[in-house]
Design a protein around this motif. Structure first.
Motif, mmCIF file in Angstrom:
data_model
loop_
_atom_site.group_PDB
_atom_site.id
_atom_site.type_symbol
_atom_site.label_atom_id
_atom_site.label_comp_id
_atom_site.label_asym_id
_atom_site.label_seq_id
_atom_site.Cartn_x
_atom_site.Cartn_y
_atom_site.Cartn_z
ATOM 1 N N ASN A 1 12.793 -3.605 12.833
ATOM 2 C CA ASN A 1 13.373 -4.184 14.576
ATOM 3 C C ASN A 1 13.907 -1.932 14.421
ATOM 4 O OD1 ASN A 1 13.231 -6.916 14.158
ATOM 5 N ND2 ASN A 1 15.489 -6.838 12.281
ATOM 6 N N LYS A 2 12.804 -1.379 14.169
ATOM 7 C CA LYS A 2 13.177 -0.101 15.253
ATOM 8 C C LYS A 2 12.545 0.008 15.750
ATOM 9 C CE LYS A 2 17.619 0.244 12.675
ATOM 10 N NZ LYS A 2 18.290 1.432 11.735
ATOM 11 N N ASP A 3 11.640 1.230 14.969
ATOM 12 C CA ASP A 3 10.220 1.493 14.960
ATOM 13 C C ASP A 3 9.096 1.338 14.326
ATOM 14 O OD1 ASP A 3 11.156 2.461 17.261
ATOM 15 O OD2 ASP A 3 11.809 4.946 16.590
ATOM 16 N N PHE A 4 9.529 1.339 13.406
ATOM 17 C CA PHE A 4 8.717 1.277 11.947
ATOM 18 C C PHE A 4 8.133 -0.289 11.140
ATOM 19 C CE2 PHE A 4 11.192 5.496 11.646
ATOM 20 C CZ PHE A 4 10.222 5.892 11.888
ATOM 21 N N PHE A 5 7.413 -0.314 10.503
ATOM 22 C CA PHE A 5 6.493 -1.772 10.479
ATOM 23 C C PHE A 5 5.938 -1.447 9.204
ATOM 24 C CE2 PHE A 5 3.036 -0.225 13.568
ATOM 25 C CZ PHE A 5 2.168 -1.228 12.343
ATOM 26 N N GLU A 6 5.699 -2.464 8.506
ATOM 27 C CA GLU A 6 4.908 -2.579 7.323
ATOM 28 C C GLU A 6 4.073 -3.873 7.117
ATOM 29 O OE1 GLU A 6 6.261 -0.605 3.520
ATOM 30 O OE2 GLU A 6 7.408 -3.312 3.109
ATOM 31 N N LEU A 7 2.580 -3.564 6.349
ATOM 32 C CA LEU A 7 1.628 -4.395 5.816
ATOM 33 C C LEU A 7 1.806 -4.676 4.679
ATOM 34 C CD1 LEU A 7 -0.873 -3.928 8.629
ATOM 35 C CD2 LEU A 7 0.899 -5.887 8.222
ATOM 36 N N THR A 8 2.046 -5.806 3.509
ATOM 37 C CA THR A 8 1.991 -5.784 2.444
ATOM 38 C C THR A 8 0.808 -6.729 1.608
ATOM 39 O OG1 THR A 8 3.560 -4.963 2.067
ATOM 40 C CG2 THR A 8 3.258 -6.247 0.463
ATOM 41 N N TYR A 9 -0.199 -6.587 1.179
ATOM 42 C CA TYR A 9 -0.942 -7.656 0.656
ATOM 43 C C TYR A 9 -0.762 -7.742 -0.565
ATOM 44 C CZ TYR A 9 -5.461 -7.057 3.653
ATOM 45 O OH TYR A 9 -5.758 -7.132 4.269
ATOM 46 N N LEU A 10 -0.336 -9.536 -0.224
ATOM 47 C CA LEU A 10 1.376 -10.398 -1.385
ATOM 48 C C LEU A 10 0.116 -11.205 -2.211
ATOM 49 C CD1 LEU A 10 3.782 -11.528 1.112
ATOM 50 C CD2 LEU A 10 3.616 -9.508 -1.107
ATOM 51 N N GLU A 11 0.807 -10.084 -3.159
ATOM 52 C CA GLU A 11 -1.450 -11.042 -5.032
ATOM 53 C C GLU A 11 0.276 -12.300 -5.584
ATOM 54 O OE1 GLU A 11 -4.188 -9.001 -5.373
ATOM 55 O OE2 GLU A 11 -3.205 -7.294 -3.724
ATOM 56 N N GLY A 12 -0.060 -13.280 -5.645
ATOM 57 C CA GLY A 12 1.251 -13.738 -6.882
ATOM 58 C C GLY A 12 2.914 -13.074 -6.712
ATOM 59 N N PHE A 13 3.672 -13.088 -7.872
ATOM 60 C CA PHE A 13 4.942 -12.894 -7.853
ATOM 61 C C PHE A 13 5.500 -11.469 -7.951
ATOM 62 C CE2 PHE A 13 4.222 -17.723 -9.260
ATOM 63 C CZ PHE A 13 4.616 -18.059 -8.005
ATOM 64 N N ASP A 14 4.465 -10.896 -8.534
ATOM 65 C CA ASP A 14 5.040 -9.710 -9.043
ATOM 66 C C ASP A 14 4.062 -8.021 -8.300
ATOM 67 O OD1 ASP A 14 7.276 -10.403 -10.410
ATOM 68 O OD2 ASP A 14 5.601 -10.458 -12.056
ATOM 69 N N GLY A 15 4.872 -7.070 -7.936
ATOM 70 C CA GLY A 15 3.820 -5.970 -7.822
ATOM 71 C C GLY A 15 3.849 -5.234 -8.427
ATOM 72 N N PRO A 16 2.654 -4.311 -8.533
ATOM 73 C CA PRO A 16 2.550 -3.341 -6.652
ATOM 74 C C PRO A 16 1.504 -4.083 -6.275
ATOM 75 C CG PRO A 16 2.157 -2.272 -7.825
ATOM 76 C CD PRO A 16 2.303 -2.975 -9.475
ATOM 77 N N TYR A 17 1.634 -3.614 -4.971
ATOM 78 C CA TYR A 17 1.045 -4.284 -3.627
ATOM 79 C C TYR A 17 0.477 -3.264 -3.325
ATOM 80 C CZ TYR A 17 4.001 -8.559 -4.960
ATOM 81 O OH TYR A 17 4.845 -9.273 -5.605
ATOM 82 N N LEU A 18 -0.621 -3.328 -2.461
ATOM 83 C CA LEU A 18 -2.206 -2.715 -1.453
ATOM 84 C C LEU A 18 -0.438 -2.902 -0.236
ATOM 85 C CD1 LEU A 18 -3.786 -1.086 -1.144
ATOM 86 C CD2 LEU A 18 -5.199 -2.864 -0.159
#
Length: 119
Positions: A84-101
């Motif tokens: 909610n400021k200047d930064f954002f993140e995109l995450t490819y969620l796969e299942g329950f546990d990470g790590p993710y792309l």
């Protein structure tokens, strides 16, 4: 019998070598289509930010759909989070546990990691 054993051993060795090579490839190769789609979304988000002076809201599905997000339920989907400021993140969620792309606007690169921005 000896010929059959050599063939089976060769096939198993080839499979092991193939998996080893695949797991050591960079994410730019193994996740190429995901990264290309994510880069289009990043361009759309940045254009939205320039036009509106702010990032899209996390919980605004209509705006996110207009930016190119697919709002279908599947095992792998692209998640958007902002601080909610200047930064954002995109995450490819796969299942329950990470790590993710993951792509973070602070680092500006694709990595395999855990999300840094929580919703």
């Amino acid at each position: 019998m000896k010929k059959t054993l050599i063939i089976i051993t060769s096939i198993l060795l080839l499979i092991v070598i193939s998996f080893t090579i695949y797991w050591n490839l960079s994410i730019e190769i193994t996740r190429k289509s995901d990264i290309e789609f994510g880069n289009k979304i990043i361009q759309n988000i940045e254009a939205y930010q320039k036009t509106n002076g702010k990032l899209p809201e996390n919980n605004d599905p209509e705006t996110l759909k207009k930016l190119g997000f697919k709002m279908e339920e599947s095992t792998i989907h692209l998640d958007y989070a902002t601080d909610n400021k200047d930064f954002f993140e995109l995450t490819y969620l796969e299942g329950f546990d990470g790590p993710y792309l993951l792509w973070n606007s602070k680092d500006r690169k694709w990595t395999i990691d855990y999300p840094k921005i929580s919703k």
